[in-house]
Design a protein around this motif. Structure first.
Motif, PDB file in Angstrom:
ATOM      1  N   LYS A  42      62.418   6.876 -24.124  1.00 12.35           N
ATOM      2  CA  LYS A  42      61.837   7.733 -23.107  1.00 12.35           C
ATOM      3  C   LYS A  42      60.507   8.273 -23.597  1.00 12.35           C
ATOM      4  O   LYS A  42      60.391   8.693 -24.744  1.00 12.35           O
ATOM      5  N   SER A  43      59.505   8.252 -22.724  1.00 12.77           N
ATOM      6  CA  SER A  43      58.198   8.825 -23.042  1.00 12.77           C
ATOM      7  C   SER A  43      57.527   9.217 -21.738  1.00 12.77           C
ATOM      8  O   SER A  43      57.928   8.775 -20.654  1.00 12.77           O
ATOM      9  N   ASP A  44      56.498  10.052 -21.825  1.00 16.97           N
ATOM     10  CA  ASP A  44      55.778  10.468 -20.625  1.00 16.97           C
ATOM     11  C   ASP A  44      55.129   9.275 -19.932  1.00 16.97           C
ATOM     12  O   ASP A  44      55.139   9.176 -18.698  1.00 16.97           O
ATOM     13  N   ALA A  45      54.554   8.381 -20.721  1.00 21.02           N
ATOM     14  CA  ALA A  45      53.903   7.201 -20.127  1.00 21.02           C
ATOM     15  C   ALA A  45      54.909   6.317 -19.403  1.00 21.02           C
ATOM     16  O   ALA A  45      54.647   5.825 -18.297  1.00 21.02           O
ATOM     17  N   ALA A  46      56.083   6.135 -20.015  1.00 24.45           N
ATOM     18  CA  ALA A  46      57.112   5.317 -19.378  1.00 24.45           C
ATOM     19  C   ALA A  46      57.646   5.986 -18.114  1.00 24.45           C
ATOM     20  O   ALA A  46      57.908   5.331 -17.099  1.00 24.45           O
ATOM     21  N   ASP A  47      57.785   7.323 -18.161  1.00 22.05           N
ATOM     22  CA  ASP A  47      58.250   8.043 -16.981  1.00 22.05           C
ATOM     23  C   ASP A  47      57.241   7.940 -15.844  1.00 22.05           C
ATOM     24  O   ASP A  47      57.618   7.807 -14.670  1.00 22.05           O
ATOM     25  N   ALA A  48      55.956   8.000 -16.172  1.00 21.38           N
ATOM     26  CA  ALA A  48      54.927   7.849 -15.141  1.00 21.38           C
ATOM     27  C   ALA A  48      54.997   6.465 -14.507  1.00 21.38           C
ATOM     28  O   ALA A  48      54.868   6.307 -13.288  1.00 21.38           O
ATOM     29  N   HIS A  49      55.235   5.454 -15.330  1.00 19.52           N
ATOM     30  CA  HIS A  49      55.363   4.083 -14.821  1.00 19.52           C
ATOM     31  C   HIS A  49      56.572   3.965 -13.901  1.00 19.52           C
ATOM     32  O   HIS A  49      56.514   3.315 -12.850  1.00 19.52           O
ATOM     33  N   VAL A  50      57.685   4.603 -14.287  1.00 23.90           N
ATOM     34  CA  VAL A  50      58.901   4.558 -13.478  1.00 23.90           C
ATOM     35  C   VAL A  50      58.663   5.225 -12.123  1.00 23.90           C
ATOM     36  O   VAL A  50      59.056   4.696 -11.073  1.00 23.90           O
ATOM     37  N   LEU A  51      58.019   6.398 -12.122  1.00 23.12           N
ATOM     38  CA  LEU A  51      57.767   7.099 -10.867  1.00 23.12           C
ATOM     39  C   LEU A  51      56.861   6.284  -9.955  1.00 23.12           C
ATOM     40  O   LEU A  51      57.087   6.196  -8.736  1.00 23.12           O
ATOM     41  N   ALA A  52      55.820   5.691 -10.529  1.00 20.36           N
ATOM     42  CA  ALA A  52      54.914   4.876  -9.729  1.00 20.36           C
ATOM     43  C   ALA A  52      55.648   3.676  -9.134  1.00 20.36           C
ATOM     44  O   ALA A  52      55.446   3.318  -7.961  1.00 20.36           O
ATOM     45  N   ASP A  53      56.510   3.062  -9.918  1.00 23.07           N
ATOM     46  CA  ASP A  53      57.244   1.892  -9.430  1.00 23.07           C
ATOM     47  C   ASP A  53      58.266   2.293  -8.370  1.00 23.07           C
ATOM     48  O   ASP A  53      58.521   1.538  -7.427  1.00 23.07           O
ATOM     49  N   MET A  54      58.858   3.478  -8.520  1.00 21.80           N
ATOM     50  CA  MET A  54      59.829   3.941  -7.532  1.00 21.80           C
ATOM     51  C   MET A  54      59.185   4.101  -6.162  1.00 21.80           C
ATOM     52  O   MET A  54      59.710   3.625  -5.150  1.00 21.80           O
ATOM     53  N   VAL A  55      58.036   4.789  -6.112  1.00 21.85           N
ATOM     54  CA  VAL A  55      57.415   5.022  -4.808  1.00 21.85           C
ATOM     55  C   VAL A  55      56.788   3.739  -4.258  1.00 21.85           C
ATOM     56  O   VAL A  55      56.554   3.622  -3.055  1.00 21.85           O
ATOM     57  N   ARG A  56      56.518   2.752  -5.146  1.00 25.98           N
ATOM     58  CA  ARG A  56      55.977   1.477  -4.673  1.00 25.98           C
ATOM     59  C   ARG A  56      57.044   0.647  -3.985  1.00 25.98           C
ATOM     60  O   ARG A  56      56.810   0.049  -2.931  1.00 25.98           O
ATOM     61  N   THR A  57      58.246   0.620  -4.564  1.00 26.42           N
ATOM     62  CA  THR A  57      59.298  -0.274  -4.061  1.00 26.42           C
ATOM     63  C   THR A  57      60.341   0.420  -3.205  1.00 26.42           C
ATOM     64  O   THR A  57      60.937  -0.207  -2.327  1.00 26.42           O
ATOM     65  N   ASP A  58      60.612   1.706  -3.469  1.00 23.12           N
ATOM     66  CA  ASP A  58      61.738   2.375  -2.816  1.00 23.12           C
ATOM     67  C   ASP A  58      61.335   3.636  -2.069  1.00 23.12           C
ATOM     68  O   ASP A  58      62.138   4.563  -1.926  1.00 23.12           O
ATOM     69  N   SER A  59      60.105   3.690  -1.602  1.00 22.87           N
ATOM     70  CA  SER A  59      59.674   4.904  -0.902  1.00 22.87           C
ATOM     71  C   SER A  59      60.493   5.158   0.355  1.00 22.87           C
ATOM     72  O   SER A  59      60.659   6.299   0.781  1.00 22.87           O
ATOM     73  N   HIS A  60      61.037   4.098   0.951  1.00 18.66           N
ATOM     74  CA  HIS A  60      61.857   4.274   2.154  1.00 18.66           C
ATOM     75  C   HIS A  60      63.180   4.960   1.844  1.00 18.66           C
ATOM     76  O   HIS A  60      63.869   5.434   2.760  1.00 18.66           O
ATOM     77  N   GLN A  61      63.545   5.007   0.570  1.00 20.08           N
ATOM     78  CA  GLN A  61      64.777   5.667   0.170  1.00 20.08           C
ATOM     79  C   GLN A  61      64.531   7.087  -0.333  1.00 20.08           C
ATOM     80  O   GLN A  61      65.492   7.805  -0.633  1.00 20.08           O
ATOM     81  N   LEU A  62      63.287   7.481  -0.455  1.00 18.95           N
ATOM     82  CA  LEU A  62      62.937   8.776  -1.021  1.00 18.95           C
ATOM     83  C   LEU A  62      62.557   9.757   0.081  1.00 18.95           C
ATOM     84  O   LEU A  62      62.229   9.372   1.202  1.00 18.95           O
ATOM     85  N   ARG A  63      62.562  11.029  -0.265  1.00 25.92           N
ATOM     86  CA  ARG A  63      62.249  12.091   0.691  1.00 25.92           C
ATOM     87  C   ARG A  63      60.841  12.626   0.430  1.00 25.92           C
ATOM     88  O   ARG A  63      60.557  13.123  -0.667  1.00 25.92           O
TER      89      ARG A  63
END
Length: 390
Positions: free
Chosen positions: A84-105
């Motif tokens: 776990k690292s800040d850079a990896a977390d930023a990558h995860v968040l960016a990828d989440m909103v790129r692929t799964d934004s329809h599942q997010l609020r």
């Protein structure tokens, strides 16, 4: 990150205006010849409040508040090592909103008035919780060296109790308290049956109990004085913030509709409004509001096994307010009482039945807010039958 998942740029930004300006410049540098008004920028962030969130929304970004639990589970799609690292977390968040934004609020577009109510109600409730913790610490200390005080005083955070413990924080001093001193404290606290209560308190304080050595008692007495002083300040601030909660809530346009609901007064109503927010488009249906409130059950089905369970991941402040509303509604609404009794008759225990009642009340509140109408007892608890044409 672009729509294909390619990282375009990365940077660590400072707090404040400087960091926001650098973010705007970083994003603008990726547009190239494209018209900025035609480019949609989607942002993932692990909070739904604060200056950065407000600035991102104001700048026109589509902001998704990602629950840290969601991000933690999503991280396992990228790596199972546990790193776990800040850079990896930023990558995860960016990828989440790129692929799964329809599942997010998306971050709710609550008004400034609702945000102000949230600030004061949360601090008010936090101080109440802190007062409870401090009272328990005081109770534990008294049990160790001064058990007579626990028999003499019913409410350890009451004004008369705090006054008498300040004057007499140890058994010897408490045994010397006169009836006049106790009576005066009870009068200032506006107690009833003062003479009887003063006699009972004096008798309890002068009764024989096991004690501690003098030096240990003195140490406990010093701790008691400190806890009593903290409780006195907390009582004062809780009372002051209560007025602020009522004032802010009373100015909100939805206050009258919320106050019309059974079991909701100015304080509970303000908490419900603060935690739900007032964005009219935030909840697509009553079911969506119930799911957010965590009053609706979750289903676990596998093969032939299917069970309905309570939601244990929830907004603690919201579920606390809704369960308190449901309990108060038992005496305020005949329909609520009948619905609760029906659940108990089906074999549900008190808490599950109360949660089901809270779930029903959330649905009623949603309907009232959507239609801008006040609560009506008959409409809320009557189920019209539909006759099908032959």
């Amino acid at each position: 990150m672009d729509p294909a998942g390619r990282v375009l740029a990365k940077a660590r930004l400072p707090e404040g205006v400087a960091g926001m300006a650098r973010l705007h410049a970083l994003v603008a540098g990726q547009f190239g010849a494209a018209d900025p008004d035609e480019v949609e920028v989607v942002v993932g962030i692990e909070t739904d409040r604060g200056p950065w969130v407000a600035a991102l929304v104001a700048a026109g970004y589509l902001v998704f508040a990602v629950n840290p639990l969601q991000a933690s589970q999503y991280r396992k799609r990228h790596a199972v090592s546990g790193a776990k690292s800040d850079a990896a977390d930023a990558h995860v968040l960016a990828d989440m909103v790129r692929t799964d934004s329809h599942q997010l609020r998306p971050v709710a577009g609550d008004s400034a008035e609702a945000e102000a109510i949230k600030v004061v109600t949360r601090m008010h409730k936090t101080l109440i919780w802190e007062r409870t913790r401090t009272t328990q610490r005081l109770r534990h200390a008294l049990r160790e060296y001064f058990p007579a005080a626990l028999e003499a005083f019913e409410d350890l955070d009451a004004a008369d109790t705090l006054e008498l413990l300040t004057k007499a924080p140890d058994p010897a001093a408490a045994a010397r308290l006169t009836t006049a001193q106790i009576t005066a404290a009870l009068k200032r606290a506006r107690r009833r049956s003062i003479a009887d209560k003063a006699a009972a308190i004096q008798a309890a304080l002068r009764a024989e109990h096991l004690g501690q050595p003098a030096v240990v008692t003195a140490a406990y007495a010093a701790s008691t004085r400190a806890l009593v002083a903290v409780l006195a300040v907390l009582n004062e601030q809780v009372t002051g913030l209560q007025g602020q909660v009522e004032a802010h809530f009373g100015r909100h346009p939805a206050a009258e509709i919320i106050l019309s609901q059974p079991g909701l007064g100015p304080i509970l109503g303000a908490r419900v409004l603060a935690e739900f927010g007032d964005d009219p488009d935030r909840y697509a249906s009553a079911k969506a509001r119930k799911n957010y409130a965590a009053t609706s059950p979750i289903t676990r089905a596998s093969g032939k096994k299917k069970v309905a369970l309570a939601r244990y991941v929830h907004n603690d402040r919201l579920i606390d307010a809704l369960m308190s509303q449901a309990f108060a509604a038992l005496n305020a609404s005949p329909g609520a009482r009948a619905y609760y009794d029906k659940q108990r008759a089906r074999g549900a225990d008190h808490n599950p039945a109360l949660r089901q009642l809270a779930n029903r009340l959330v649905g009623i509140l949603h309907g009232c807010l959507k239609t801008n109408t006040h609560y009506n007892e008959t409409t809320a608890w009557t189920h019209p039958t539909q006759t099908l044409a032959a």
